[in-house]
Design an enzyme around this catalytic site. Structure first.
Site, PDB file in Angstrom:
ATOM      1  N   LYS A  53     -20.619  47.563  31.393  1.00 40.11           N
ATOM      2  CA  LYS A  53     -21.378  47.516  32.649  1.00 40.11           C
ATOM      3  C   LYS A  53     -20.437  47.576  33.848  1.00 40.11           C
ATOM      4  CE  LYS A  53     -25.209  45.122  30.482  1.00 40.11           C
ATOM      5  NZ  LYS A  53     -25.804  43.845  30.090  1.00 40.11           N
ATOM      6  N   GLN A  97     -25.121  37.616  31.598  1.00 40.42           N
ATOM      7  CA  GLN A  97     -25.199  38.174  30.249  1.00 40.42           C
ATOM      8  C   GLN A  97     -25.769  37.138  29.282  1.00 40.42           C
ATOM      9  OE1 GLN A  97     -24.413  41.459  29.402  1.00 40.42           O
ATOM     10  NE2 GLN A  97     -25.349  40.883  27.458  1.00 40.42           N
ATOM     11  N   ASP A 120     -31.928  42.868  36.440  1.00 39.72           N
ATOM     12  CA  ASP A 120     -32.304  42.944  35.019  1.00 39.72           C
ATOM     13  C   ASP A 120     -33.832  42.934  34.864  1.00 39.72           C
ATOM     14  OD1 ASP A 120     -30.471  43.341  33.014  1.00 39.72           O
ATOM     15  OD2 ASP A 120     -29.813  41.247  32.918  1.00 39.72           O
TER      16      ASP A 120
END
Ligand code: NAP
Length: 285
Positions: A53, A97, A120
């Site tokens: 990412k 994460q 997200d």
């Protein structure tokens, strides 16, 4: 018939080039998009995801701030850090994460992220926005699947789509996005007695289970579009999806490979969401 491969790498390259262009335009106006990526602990798979990412950001002109913390980080300390990033005008997206160490409540952490920075799309408010058809961040994996389906040029209007899996991060938002695109949607899960009965009627199948060979050629309607979200290992230890590619490819019209299908699109849509977050801020400046 052999299915046309939907190339997630190629589509990703195209979309990331567009992100890079728009990010450069924003940067020139003093609003470089910024993504904060937080990793807690030493899970090796998470470390790889996070690295990919951060690299994708660098390649696209999106500034990334990577923060790695020891597994012993307290929940309070993580929430404090998120509050600081929420207030930081140079940060437009915040990604924590998953999975987090057991002593940290993931729901509390997700809900602590400002909705305007929830790139997200996992928060309850983002889920509600999707449900209500309001503007907001769509979870990256299903959003990427929609782009892959769009790339076939086949309209979803009036089509029957079957989603296998009902997780909050993939299956459920996938079903809502397909519904929004005017498909008739069926959601299957581990309690569905005869999966093949449903998938054989589908013009589009999205498999998001995490179990290889969940979808085989005899379960697919000829000409269907098949999107494989799953990430598994076969007996040789190679990456494979939920779809038995060898038996489904001769039946389907379009199919995504694993690797090289949904995977690259997930990161790409994270970049798109971060860029759009920055564009919204810039539009109000
Ligand atoms: P998850 O939370 O474990 O959900 C799996 C879903 O599959 C559940 O809803 C489960 O049903 C259903 N299921 C399990 N066995 C089934 C069966 N035999 N028949 C029908 N449905 C069944 O997983 P997830 O997070 O959604 O992820 C799914 C897969 O996608 C995993 O392999 C994951 O690694 C992969 N993934 C890939 C990407 C990417 O970027 N490529 C991103 C995210 C996830 P119940 O609800 O009844 O338990």
């Amino acid at each position: 018939m052999t299915a046309q491969v939907i190339d997630g790498n190629a589509l990703s390259r195209q979309l990331r080039a567009e992100v890079a262009q728009r990010a450069a335009a924003l940067s020139a106006r003093g609003h470089q998009p910024g993504l904060a990526v937080i990793l807690v602990g030493d899970d090796p798979a998470s470390a790889v995801y996070v690295r990919n990412k951060v690299k994708a950001c660098e390649d696209s002109g999106v500034r990334s701030v990577f923060e790695k913390y020891d597994a012993s980080l307290t929940e309070a300390a993580l929430l404090e850090r998120i509050a600081a990033l929420n207030a930081d005008p140079t940060i437009h997206g915040i990604l924590v994460q998953m999975p987090l160490p057991k002593h940290i409540d993931p729901h509390k952490v997700i809900e602590a992220i400002a909705t305007t920075k929830d790139v997200d799309g996992y928060s309850v408010l983002s889920a509600g926005e999707l449900m209500a058809g309001l503007e907001g961040f769509r979870p990256c994996t299903p959003y990427g699947c929609m782009k892959l389906i769009e790339s076939t040029g086949v309209s979803l209007k009036g089509k029957h789509a079957v989603v296998i899996g009902r997780s909050n991060t993939v299956g459920k938002p996938m079903a809502l996005l397909l519904l929004q695109a005017n498909a008739t949607v069926t959601i299957c899960h581990s309690g569905t007695p005869d999966l093949g009965y449903h998938t054989r009627q589908a013009d589009v199948v999205v498999a998001a289970v995490g179990r290889r060979n969940t979808l085989t050629g005899d379960m697919v309607k000829p000409g269907a579009i098949v999107i494989d979200v799953g990430i598994n290992r076969n007996d040789e230890g190679k990456l494979c999806g939920d779809v038995d590619y060898a038996s489904v490819s001769p039946v389907a019209s379009h199919i995504t490979p694993v690797p090289g299908g949904v995977g690259p699109m997930t990161i790409t849509m994270l970049l798109v969401n971060t860029l759009e977050a920055a564009e919204r801020v810039a539009a109000q400046a």
